[in-house]
Structures are given as C-alpha cells and as structure tokens.
Design a protein around this motif. Structure first.
Motif, PDB file in Angstrom:
ATOM      1  N   TRP A 185       2.342   1.814  -3.418  1.00  0.00           N
ATOM      2  CA  TRP A 185       1.272   2.314  -4.285  1.00  0.00           C
ATOM      3  C   TRP A 185       1.078   3.820  -4.094  1.00  0.00           C
ATOM      4  O   TRP A 185       0.862   4.556  -5.052  1.00  0.00           O
ATOM      5  N   GLU A 186       1.177   4.279  -2.852  1.00  0.00           N
ATOM      6  CA  GLU A 186       1.017   5.706  -2.554  1.00  0.00           C
ATOM      7  C   GLU A 186       2.220   6.538  -3.001  1.00  0.00           C
ATOM      8  O   GLU A 186       2.057   7.672  -3.430  1.00  0.00           O
ATOM      9  N   VAL A 191      -1.373  -4.594  -4.394  1.00  0.00           N
ATOM     10  CA  VAL A 191      -2.430  -3.665  -4.775  1.00  0.00           C
ATOM     11  C   VAL A 191      -2.510  -3.730  -6.296  1.00  0.00           C
ATOM     12  O   VAL A 191      -1.492  -3.619  -6.988  1.00  0.00           O
ATOM     13  N   GLY A 192      -3.695  -3.930  -6.823  1.00  0.00           N
ATOM     14  CA  GLY A 192      -3.870  -4.014  -8.264  1.00  0.00           C
ATOM     15  C   GLY A 192      -4.851  -5.113  -8.633  1.00  0.00           C
ATOM     16  O   GLY A 192      -5.553  -5.640  -7.775  1.00  0.00           O
ATOM     17  N   LEU A 227       1.486   3.531 -11.250  1.00  0.00           N
ATOM     18  CA  LEU A 227       1.502   2.064 -11.212  1.00  0.00           C
ATOM     19  C   LEU A 227       0.137   1.478 -11.545  1.00  0.00           C
ATOM     20  O   LEU A 227      -0.893   2.105 -11.316  1.00  0.00           O
ATOM     21  N   ASN A 228       0.150   0.250 -12.061  1.00  0.00           N
ATOM     22  CA  ASN A 228      -1.098  -0.503 -12.151  1.00  0.00           C
ATOM     23  C   ASN A 228      -1.011  -1.789 -11.322  1.00  0.00           C
ATOM     24  O   ASN A 228      -1.988  -2.529 -11.240  1.00  0.00           O
ATOM     25  N   TRP A 229       0.164  -2.059 -10.704  1.00  0.00           N
ATOM     26  CA  TRP A 229       0.310  -3.215  -9.808  1.00  0.00           C
ATOM     27  C   TRP A 229       1.536  -2.990  -8.946  1.00  0.00           C
ATOM     28  O   TRP A 229       2.577  -2.542  -9.429  1.00  0.00           O
ATOM     29  N   ALA A 230       1.419  -3.294  -7.664  1.00  0.00           N
ATOM     30  CA  ALA A 230       2.547  -3.197  -6.738  1.00  0.00           C
ATOM     31  C   ALA A 230       2.373  -4.250  -5.661  1.00  0.00           C
ATOM     32  O   ALA A 230       1.312  -4.329  -5.039  1.00  0.00           O
ATOM     33  N   LEU A 282       6.754  -4.244  -9.330  1.00  0.00           N
ATOM     34  CA  LEU A 282       5.960  -3.074  -9.722  1.00  0.00           C
ATOM     35  C   LEU A 282       5.739  -3.103 -11.215  1.00  0.00           C
ATOM     36  O   LEU A 282       6.676  -3.352 -11.982  1.00  0.00           O
ATOM     37  N   ALA A 305       0.829  -1.211   0.000  1.00  0.00           N
ATOM     38  CA  ALA A 305       0.000   0.000   0.000  1.00  0.00           C
ATOM     39  C   ALA A 305       0.864   1.261   0.000  1.00  0.00           C
ATOM     40  O   ALA A 305       0.553   2.234  -0.700  1.00  0.00           O
TER      41      ALA A 305
END
Length: 160
Positions: A45-46, A70-71, A51-54, A133, A42
């Motif tokens: 991602w922040e 996340v994604g 990004l579209n995935w992490a 990522l 998370a």
C-alpha cells in the motif's frame, strides 16, 4: 519502528526492488504467516501508488480465503477459476487486467475497482496464496507492476 518511505518518482522497477528489500527486512525471522501478510499488505500500500485495495487471498482446502489486506471490506471466499483471483490461483499465472468489467466472471468486491493485477504465490510448485492489487482507474497496472510483484512473491513465498 519501521519507516519505509518510497520515493514516488522512482522508476517502477526500482520501486519494486525497494519494496522487495523492505519486505525481506520486515519479515526476516518472523514465522507467523498472518503477521507477515499483514505487514506486506501495508508495505505494498505504501510503495504502489494509486491503489484502492492491496492484500492476500490464501489457499485453504481448495479455495481462496481472504487474508490480510488494506482497503474496503472484500469477498471472503473465492472458488478456483472464478474472477481474477480464482483464475490466477487455478492457472498459477499472473493476471494483469486493464478493465475488470471486461474480464469474464469478474467478482466485484468493490465497485470502485477498475483494474487489477493478481500474482500467485507458489511454494514447491503449488499456489499457496495470491497477491491482489486493485486500482480505481482503468489500465493502472502494467508489465512492470506484474514483474515486480512476481519477484516479491518469489521472495516472500517461504514466509507466508
């Protein structure tokens, strides 16, 4: 409550320094690796724009197994040496890929992904996980991203 609000205009090196500091603060004193990976995914991602995935893949009995992320839903198991993640895990080296479609043996979990950076997390010289990522545009990641994520991996290796 945690409120980590990175400044999007910061130079990459400073953004990654702040990410590592936030990761350190968030995981300090917590021994549950899954909880720590979830919060770290998370945070990444922040802090990392576009990004579209992490997330993480964990080394389990000689293969990578999906960890917190996340994604969009992702591949669950990745053999060593296959795809970008499997290559990073097998070699123990960061993989910085400008165009995933040009990477031999790329595993397409999300068709929207165009570029990827994967950093192995090592403990006592052994790969225990990888940080993965993805971004929806080619050439999204550079050497600053790789260096920042490598520093993060070293900082959190004993917490995941």
């Amino acid at each position: 409550m945690y409120d980590f609000a990175p400044d999007a205009d910061l130079p990459a090196a400073e953004r990654y320094r702040q990410l590592a500091d936030a990761a350190d603060a968030l995981t300090s004193g917590e021994s549950d690796s899954v909880a720590n990976m979830a919060n770290l995914a998370a945070l990444i991602w922040e802090f990392v724009p576009g990004l579209n995935w992490a997330g993480f893949y964990r080394m389990v009995e000689g293969e990578l197994v999906l960890g917190p992320f996340v994604g969009r839903p992702a591949c669950i198991r990745i053999p060593l040496g296959q795809g970008v993640c499997g290559t990073a895990a097998q070699t123990g080296e960061t993989q910085l890929v400008e165009d995933v479609h040009a990477f031999p043996g790329h595993i397409a979990c999300d068709a929207a992904s165009e570029s990827e950076v994967v950093v192995p997390v090592l403990r006592d010289g052994q790969v225990i996980a990888v940080i993965d990522l993805d971004a929806p545009d080619k050439g999204h990641f550079g050497t600053d991203d790789a260096a920042g994520l490598e520093k993060l991996a070293r900082r959190i290796a004993d917490r995941i």
